[in-house]
Scaffold this motif. Structure first.
Motif, short mmCIF file in Angstrom:
data_model
loop_
_atom_site.label_atom_id
_atom_site.label_comp_id
_atom_site.label_asym_id
_atom_site.label_seq_id
_atom_site.Cartn_x
_atom_site.Cartn_y
_atom_site.Cartn_z
N ARG A 137 0.96 -1.15 0.04
CA ARG A 137 -0.01 -0.02 0.11
C ARG A 137 0.86 1.29 -0.01
NH1 ARG A 137 -4.83 1.58 4.21
NH2 ARG A 137 -5.62 2.94 2.87
N VAL A 138 2.09 1.28 0.90
CA VAL A 138 2.59 2.59 0.87
C VAL A 138 3.60 2.90 -0.11
CG1 VAL A 138 2.73 2.55 3.43
CG2 VAL A 138 4.63 1.54 2.29
N LEU A 139 3.62 1.48 -1.11
CA LEU A 139 4.46 1.70 -2.39
C LEU A 139 3.43 2.19 -3.43
CD1 LEU A 139 6.78 -1.35 -2.30
CD2 LEU A 139 7.52 0.72 -2.36
N GLY A 140 2.20 2.37 -3.31
CA GLY A 140 1.39 2.80 -4.19
C GLY A 140 0.40 1.63 -4.96
N ALA B 144 1.52 7.88 -1.98
CA ALA B 144 2.60 6.90 -2.04
C ALA B 144 3.85 7.50 -2.79
CB ALA B 144 2.16 5.72 -2.39
N MET C 3 7.87 4.78 3.01
CA MET C 3 7.93 4.41 4.52
C MET C 3 8.77 2.95 4.56
SD MET C 3 4.77 3.89 7.20
CE MET C 3 4.99 3.35 8.76
N PHE D 199 9.68 -0.25 7.55
CA PHE D 199 9.05 -0.62 8.71
C PHE D 199 9.97 -1.48 9.56
CE2 PHE D 199 5.84 -0.75 5.35
CZ PHE D 199 4.87 -0.17 5.69
N ALA E 47 12.06 1.74 -0.95
CA ALA E 47 11.38 3.25 -0.86
C ALA E 47 12.05 4.35 -1.73
CB ALA E 47 11.31 3.51 0.49
#
Lengths: 216, 242
Positions: free
Chosen positions: A121-124, B78, B83, B85, B152
């Protein structure tokens, strides 16, 4: 009275076993297709859709397969749909198989860490992209062993089709017993053939489990 | 100009009031460390900034765009917020290279060649240029975390959120990861870290935000704040971790 040699009994049983095999394969394929659809429905996270799947699973896991078969065979013809024993057997076994597979697969998807979804999700990645590139490739590996393991239950479940008059292995056994009056011999053969069908599946499941657990 | 802006953010988990009116402005190129006891809301705060968690009141904006937890918003976000983790969250079925190339090819629609070029450059940057074809499980925790950083970075984010990224590592591996962060900070990357690494917060960070009971209890220049804490709670916290 006609004499039956051991070979006669075995030959007739093996002929009938073809139908057991065919019924198993048909039910397994049908069950897989339905279960895939249900799994996709469940993954949408839509509350109404998820509840429908839930009810479906509870219904077909919570009632005996034999009752489902009776309902498909007698019930459907009562309301005007003529259905053959073969059709009723495939239909009910498909319903039964899919209800279990969808639960097995849910377990496989749930064992993946939540972090896999979050990282995607955070990678889009959107939902379908995550499913296709991240979740399913991992979940299918985990799912192989229990799915093949469950196919043993499907093979054994086909025996119930004998009750609605479909001539598969068990029904053939009953008929041969009526002709030969040698229940021990006949049903021992029947059991052996079932075992010969199921044991390789169990072995295969064990092998897959080992293979993919080491890899993880 | 502030890149990340929080305005009176409140968040509840059911009846539990996790964040009680957080105000925060983070400028481009700033390195901000969020410290505090577990349960003080620091990870939740970080997860609100990129929409992984929904908040109930107030406003968050990144690069002048409002943050919500709606799927489509999160995906747009995004593109500017990366991000990392605590648990790495690499994709175990993909090689290191494929891990890094996945989002650029699918989300940014880059060509394979282009994505591979970026991936190799990013791996080089985190000191793992030779690991392109390895699977994550063959790497140490520190290496996995550096791959996660490279993954990232490949999305070219404006700000990088780091959620206790060294907490799951063996002590001797922490240094390698922090070195990469230090280098990023030197290059002008905006970093927001939830961390227990006080030395890093003091030496590399510009600003420290101390959170306590869901509030920003104390904040300021990192060297000053850590050497001259004003509140009793921060004194106690520093005493406990150092």
């Amino acid at each position: 009275m006609i004499e039956f040699s051991n070979w006669d009994i075995l030959r007739n049983l093996l002929l009938a076993a073809q139908w057991t095999l065919l019924l198993s394969i048909a039910a397994f394929i049908g069950g897989t297709v339905v279960a895939l659809t249900l799994t996709a429905m469940r993954l949408t996270r839509n509350v109404v859709v998820m509840r429908i799947v839930r009810v479906y699973v509870e219904l077909f896991q919570g009632t005996p397969l034999l009752m489902q078969m009776f309902l498909c065979f007698f019930g459907l013809s009562m309301i005007g749909y003529e259905i053959s024993a073969w059709g009723a057997a495939i239909l009910s076994l498909t319903l039964f198989t899919s209800a279990f597979l969808v639960e097995i697969w849910r377990g496989c998807i749930d064992t993946l860490p939540k972090g896999q979804w979050e990282a995607s999700r955070v990678l889009g990645l959107n939902f379908l992209q995550t499913l296709r590139h991240v979740i399913l490739p991992q979940a299918t590996k985990v799912a192989f062993a229990p799915t093949v393991g469950f196919s043993v239950q499907v093979v054994k479940g086909t025996a119930l089709a004998s009750v609605i008059g479909f001539v598969e292995l068990t029904k053939a056994g009953t008929m041969l017993n009526n002709a030969t009056f040698e229940p021990f011999k006949v049903f021992a053969f029947v059991a052996l053939i079932y075992f010969a069908l199921c044991y390789p599946l169990s072995l295969c499941s064990k092998y897959l489990e080992k293979k993919y657990h080491v890899a993880r | 100009m502030s890149l990340v802006k929080l305005d009176q953010v409140h968040k509840y988990y059911g009846d539990f009031h996790v964040l009680k009116g957080i105000d925060l402005n983070i400028k481009v190129g700033e390195v901000v460390s969020i410290i505090g006891k577990s349960g003080s809301g620091k990870s939740t705060l970080l997860r609100c900034i990129n929409g992984l968690e929904a908040y109930q009141q107030g406003g968050i904006a990144v690069d002048d765009k409002e943050v919500t937890s709606e799927d489509i918003q999160v995906r747009r976000l995004a593109l500017s917020v990366g991000m990392i983790f605590q648990s790495f969250n690499l994709f175990p079925h993909l090689t290191v290279g494929e891990n890094i190339m996945l989002a650029p090819t699918i989300v940014l629609k880059k060509s394979k060649q282009e994505a591979e070029k970026t991936a190799r450059a990013m791996l080089e940057k985190v000191g793992l240029g030779d690991k392109f074809d390895r699977y994550p499980e063959k790497l140490s925790g520190g290496q996995q975390q550096r791959v996660a950083i490279a993954r990232a970075l490949a999305m070219n984010p404006k700000v990088l959120l780091c959620d206790e990224i060294t907490s799951a590592l063996d002590p001797e591996l922490v240094g390698d990861v922090l070195k990469v962060l230090e280098q990023l900070a030197a290059e002008g990357m905006t970093l927001i870290l939830v961390t227990h690494e006080m030395n890093f917060a003091r030496d590399v960070g510009d600003r420290v935000v101390f959170m306590h009971q869901g509030k920003v209890w104390e904040e300021g220049n990192s060297k000053k704040l850590l050497s001259e804490p004003q509140t009793e709670e921060l004194k106690q916290f520093i005493g406990a971790v150092l």
